[in-house]
Design a protein around this motif. Structure first.
Motif, mmCIF file in Angstrom:
data_model
loop_
_atom_site.group_PDB
_atom_site.id
_atom_site.type_symbol
_atom_site.label_atom_id
_atom_site.label_comp_id
_atom_site.label_asym_id
_atom_site.label_seq_id
_atom_site.Cartn_x
_atom_site.Cartn_y
_atom_site.Cartn_z
ATOM 1 N N MET A 144 0.835 -1.201 0.000
ATOM 2 C CA MET A 144 0.000 0.000 0.000
ATOM 3 C C MET A 144 0.873 1.256 0.000
ATOM 4 N N ALA A 145 1.920 1.256 0.814
ATOM 5 C CA ALA A 145 2.813 2.414 0.889
ATOM 6 C C ALA A 145 3.561 2.624 -0.420
ATOM 7 N N ASP A 146 4.000 1.532 -1.050
ATOM 8 C CA ASP A 146 4.726 1.660 -2.309
ATOM 9 C C ASP A 146 3.816 2.180 -3.429
ATOM 10 N N LEU A 147 2.577 1.777 -3.428
ATOM 11 C CA LEU A 147 1.645 2.304 -4.428
ATOM 12 C C LEU A 147 1.366 3.781 -4.173
ATOM 13 N N ASP A 148 1.291 4.175 -2.900
ATOM 14 C CA ASP A 148 1.153 5.606 -2.586
ATOM 15 C C ASP A 148 2.334 6.394 -3.148
ATOM 16 N N SER A 149 3.539 5.857 -2.987
ATOM 17 C CA SER A 149 4.728 6.528 -3.505
ATOM 18 C C SER A 149 4.705 6.596 -5.029
ATOM 19 N N TYR A 179 -6.285 -1.733 -2.668
ATOM 20 C CA TYR A 179 -5.864 -0.344 -2.816
ATOM 21 C C TYR A 179 -7.067 0.585 -2.974
ATOM 22 N N ALA A 180 -8.136 0.067 -3.532
ATOM 23 C CA ALA A 180 -9.356 0.876 -3.649
ATOM 24 C C ALA A 180 -9.978 1.149 -2.289
ATOM 25 N N THR A 181 -9.646 0.351 -1.274
ATOM 26 C CA THR A 181 -10.100 0.640 0.098
ATOM 27 C C THR A 181 -9.099 1.524 0.828
ATOM 28 N N HIS A 182 -7.869 1.532 0.365
ATOM 29 C CA HIS A 182 -6.787 2.240 1.061
ATOM 30 C C HIS A 182 -6.686 3.712 0.684
ATOM 31 N N ASN A 183 -6.794 4.013 -0.600
ATOM 32 C CA ASN A 183 -6.521 5.374 -1.082
ATOM 33 C C ASN A 183 -7.810 6.057 -1.529
ATOM 34 N N PRO A 184 -8.253 7.085 -0.831
ATOM 35 C CA PRO A 184 -9.497 7.769 -1.203
ATOM 36 C C PRO A 184 -9.399 8.521 -2.525
ATOM 37 N N ALA A 185 -8.192 8.676 -3.076
ATOM 38 C CA ALA A 185 -8.044 9.370 -4.356
ATOM 39 C C ALA A 185 -8.381 8.486 -5.545
ATOM 40 N N VAL A 186 -8.457 7.178 -5.340
ATOM 41 C CA VAL A 186 -8.767 6.266 -6.441
ATOM 42 C C VAL A 186 -10.191 6.521 -6.933
ATOM 43 N N VAL A 212 -15.127 -4.613 1.923
ATOM 44 C CA VAL A 212 -15.928 -3.941 0.895
ATOM 45 C C VAL A 212 -16.577 -2.658 1.407
ATOM 46 N N GLN A 213 -16.885 -2.594 2.689
ATOM 47 C CA GLN A 213 -17.499 -1.397 3.248
ATOM 48 C C GLN A 213 -16.580 -0.185 3.105
ATOM 49 N N LYS A 214 -15.272 -0.432 3.012
ATOM 50 C CA LYS A 214 -14.294 0.648 2.948
ATOM 51 C C LYS A 214 -13.935 1.058 1.524
ATOM 52 N N LEU A 215 -14.548 0.464 0.533
ATOM 53 C CA LEU A 215 -14.224 0.817 -0.848
ATOM 54 C C LEU A 215 -14.464 2.308 -1.089
#
Length: 292
Positions: A144-149, A179-186, A212-215
């Protein structure tokens, strides 16, 4: 040479121990296809790089640099961004070609080598060894962190991250959901035959069906009805979870006669008709959800 406890912990890949630049096992991308995928099928597609800005780049991360493959139109941007998340085989020629396919659709597509700290997947000829020695040792939090970078790099290098999508295949299909649950910019995701309900582990605790609730964005799942590793019961459970969570904007499409890896044109699993239809759905999904 004597090792301290801290050095030993680092060499074992402990999640909370920072790695130094010298600890990156992969500092540049492999050429060609991963050994475990050979021989390559005669159906393999090669997308030309002419008219594109394409090649290897380096993604700065907290403990060094990740090698990545980037492809985008040669003209003036900024371009919508698609993160392309690798199969279990790493960023080899097929994933690079997928990036070029997206670039020809007008995207800045970028695929970071997410196993860079754990080992070189391209040089391993046995899939079970690859999974045991590398894939299972890659922490979800690290990914997740590497995808953010990677998103930050894209924003600084011609990408419009207000139009951010993520897609991935097999191992990367699961990561797409996560990642769709992790990054709100997606803005949208397209997950190709990624695991949905497999129980988590200490390093990889995230389970798509439980999150899924966090998507933050709609995800299109593309799955094969004859996938021996992802039974239709798993797909049905994911559909039910999406419905229960009120995530009706996400959906899953199943190709009844397709196996796992039906988009991988370099492998015997490739199914040209289903692959072509899935690609159209992928591009249409991104455009319909403000990634493009």
């Amino acid at each position: 040479m004597h090792q301290t406890d801290a050095e030993t912990q680092c060499l074992l890949g402990a999640v909370n121990t920072p790695l130094t630049r010298r600890m990156f096992a992969v500092t540049s991308l492999a050429t060609g296809f991963a050994l475990s995928t050979l021989p390559v099928s005669a159906q393999t597609i090669t997308t030309p790089a002419e008219g594109l800005l394409a090649g290897e780049v380096k993604i700065p991360v907290g403990d060094g640099e990740l090698p990545a493959y980037r492809a985008q139109p040669a003209g003036k941007g900024p371009f919508p961004v698609v993160l392309v998340v690798q199969e279990i085989f790493g960023v080899h020629e097929h994933i690079k070609d997928v990036c070029r396919r997206f670039a020809r659709q007008g995207y800045l597509a970028i695929a970071p080598e997410l196993y860079a700290r754990q080992g070189n997947p391209a040089g391993i000829s046995d899939i079970q060894t690859l999974i045991k020695d590398i894939v299972n040792k890659v922490p979800d939090a690290q990914v997740m962190a590497d995808l953010d970078s990677t998103v930050a790099w894209a924003k600084a290098n011609g990408g419009d991250t207000a139009r951010l999508g993520v897609t991935g295949f097999c191992w990367g299909g699961r990561i797409t959901w996560l990642y769709a649950t992790h990054n709100p910019a997606v803005k949208a995701g397209v997950a190709w035959y990624g695991r949905l309900v497999t129980p988590g582990t200490a390093l990889q605790p995230m389970v798509p069906v439980d999150l899924v609730q966090k998507l933050n964005a709609p995800v299109l799942g593309l799955y094969g009805g004859k996938d021996s590793g992802i039974p239709l019961e798993d797909v049905d459970r994911m559909r039910a979870a999406l419905k229960a969570a009120g995530k009706a904007s996400s959906e899953i499409h199943v190709y009844p006669d397709a196996p796992h890896g039906f988009y991988a044109d370099y492998r015997p699993s490739y199914r040209p008709e289903e692959a072509a239809d899935a690609w159209k759905r992928c591009i249409g999904w991104f455009k319909a959800n403000k990634v493009g």
